[in-house]
Design an enzyme around this catalytic site. Structure first.
Site, PDB file in Angstrom:
ATOM      1  N   GLU A   1       1.014  -1.206  -0.119  1.00  0.00           N
ATOM      2  CA  GLU A   1      -0.054   0.234  -0.037  1.00  0.00           C
ATOM      3  C   GLU A   1       0.680   1.210  -0.066  1.00  0.00           C
ATOM      4  OE1 GLU A   1      -4.243  -1.156   2.067  1.00  0.00           O
ATOM      5  OE2 GLU A   1      -2.542  -0.924   3.476  1.00  0.00           O
TER       6      GLU A   1
ATOM      7  N   CYS B   1       3.456   8.582   1.128  1.00  0.00           N
ATOM      8  CA  CYS B   1       4.007   7.664   2.116  1.00  0.00           C
ATOM      9  C   CYS B   1       4.077   6.551   1.590  1.00  0.00           C
ATOM     10  CB  CYS B   1       2.951   7.628   3.206  1.00  0.00           C
ATOM     11  SG  CYS B   1       3.624   6.346   4.678  1.00  0.00           S
TER      12      CYS B   1
ATOM     13  N   CYS C   1      -0.774   5.820   9.909  1.00  0.00           N
ATOM     14  CA  CYS C   1       0.310   5.248  10.404  1.00  0.00           C
ATOM     15  C   CYS C   1      -0.013   3.750  10.807  1.00  0.00           C
ATOM     16  CB  CYS C   1       1.000   6.085  11.462  1.00  0.00           C
ATOM     17  SG  CYS C   1       1.805   7.678  10.846  1.00  0.00           S
TER      18      CYS C   1
ATOM     19  N   CYS D   1       6.878  -4.892  15.207  1.00  0.00           N
ATOM     20  CA  CYS D   1       6.477  -4.127  16.251  1.00  0.00           C
ATOM     21  C   CYS D   1       5.035  -4.526  16.592  1.00  0.00           C
ATOM     22  CB  CYS D   1       6.416  -2.570  15.795  1.00  0.00           C
ATOM     23  SG  CYS D   1       8.097  -1.917  15.505  1.00  0.00           S
TER      24      CYS D   1
END
Ligand code: SAH
Length: 360
Positions: A107, A120, A350, A131
């Site tokens: 993406e 981005c 994010c 994470c």
């Protein structure tokens, strides 16, 4: 609000596997042109059409001889990806789910903020860092993206802008750990800076890393002009190792020392990112520890309130906890920015980028 794929994003079907990728510097365009008896400058003309003039197909390159265009069509492909999904949020954020030639998916996102047009981009299929609050690493890493696939994200997103608008900023904050794929990322970012292409100045390009000291040093040695953002998320090793498992073998002291070396090499202010997870790392004590860890460094702390990921147990911080955390930082003289949430309704914020769209 969802919209169907825009016509521009759909232009240009990927070619056959035997065709070479014209956006990949290793794709062999120069050699092929030479073998055709074409002057070398034609390579630059083609490059300019793609990077600066938004050609979506060889047919658009009207100043090339027709026979050359046909040869290029047969031998090369511009796009190796297809747009599997194109979503648009009310705040102007657009997200493309791209299907790669091998069926993998990544993406990338276009963010609109005032005059800014930020993209981005992803650097890997999946992510190996693990994470615990991020969607991108849920199934680990599959492979690095090629330079051409990274460039393709930039050009596909640029094609979403109306004529007269340009991309202004790049953040390498999509899927993957960019410093684990520097060899393919750096040539792509170099192309993005070319004045005859996208013309994005290096100062407007941010590379975000989980904090891999040898790779930070390598970037500092190779090309320290990029803005580096280091993801901390905790100011003590026990908590950081729980949230960012690669920390176990590295440790915060090493991460901070590598960040300092990069700062010395670049002379640019560092950014540290800190995802605020409700009741995990958002206490006043956590904030005080962060102030101590920063120890007066002239850094910017980018606080990112957690964006929900389906199936994950984490919570957003309460407004009161967030404000108390920010107060401690600010009253200690730390430069703080809270990252405004963009595109959360289309899972483009994010940490929400993943290989398979959760809500197609
Ligand atoms: N691998 C790079 C890029 C990751 S994405 C890195 O670790 O920095 C950019 C930022 O978004 C990172 O700081 C990342 O930790 C953060 N992030 C990941 N998941 C998130 C989530 N669910 N909510 C908010 N931020 C998140």
């Amino acid at each position: 609000m969802d919209s169907p794929p825009s016509p521009s994003a759909m232009i240009g079907a990927p070619g056959t596997a035997a065709q070479r990728h014209v956006l990949d510097p290793g794709g062999g365009l120069g050699d092929w042109l030479a073998a055709q008896g074409q002057p070398a400058w034609r390579g630059r003309v083609i490059w300019r059409w793609l990077h600066g003039r938004r050609a979506a197909s060889f047919a658009d390159m009207t100043d090339l001889p027709r026979s050359l265009r046909a040869g290029l069509e047969a031998e090369f492909r511009i796009w190796t990806t297809t747009v599997a999904l194109h979503r648009r949020a009310d705040d102007g954020t657009e997200k493309l789910l791209l299907q790669l030639a091998d069926g993998q998916r990544i993406e990338c996102v276009l963010l609109r903020d005032g005059e800014r047009r930020t993209v981005c981009i992803s650097s890997q299929v999946g992510c190996a860092m693990g994470c615990v609050f991020c969607a991108s690493g849920i199934d680990g890493v599959v492979r690095n993206l090629t330079t051409g696939e990274i460039v393709e994200q930039l050009l596909r997103l640029a094609l979403l802008l109306p004529a007269g608008e340009r991309l202004s900023h790049i953040v390498v904050m999509g899927m993957g750990e960019p410093l684990a794929n520097l060899d393919r990322l750096l040539p792509a970012l170099a192309e993005a800076q070319d004045a005859e292409g996208l013309g994005i100045s290096q100062r407007r390009i941010t590379v975000s890393t989980v904090g891999l000291p040898p790779a930070i040093d390598r970037l500092a040695a190779l090309d320290p002009g990029y803005h580096l953002a280091v993801s901390l998320h905790a100011a003590d090793d026990e908590l950081r190792t729980r949230l960012v498992p690669v920390n176990k073998a590295i440790g915060l002291a090493e991460v901070m020392a590598a960040a300092d070396r990069y700062w010395e090499a670049s002379g640019r202010r560092l950014t540290f990112e800190y995802v605020l997870l409700g009741r995990e790392n958002d206490s006043v004590e956590d904030a005080r520890r962060l102030v101590r860890l920063l120890g007066g460094r002239a850094a910017l702390v980018n606080v990112i309130p957690y964006n929900a990921v389906a199936g994950m147990p984490w919570r957003e911080p309460t407004p009161a906890a967030r404000d108390a955390f920010l107060d401690v930082l600010r009253s200690s003289g730390v430069n703080v920015q809270v990252r405004r949430r963009k595109g959360a309704r289309i899972d483009a914020a994010c940490g929400q980028l993943r290989r398979i769209a959760a809500t197609p």
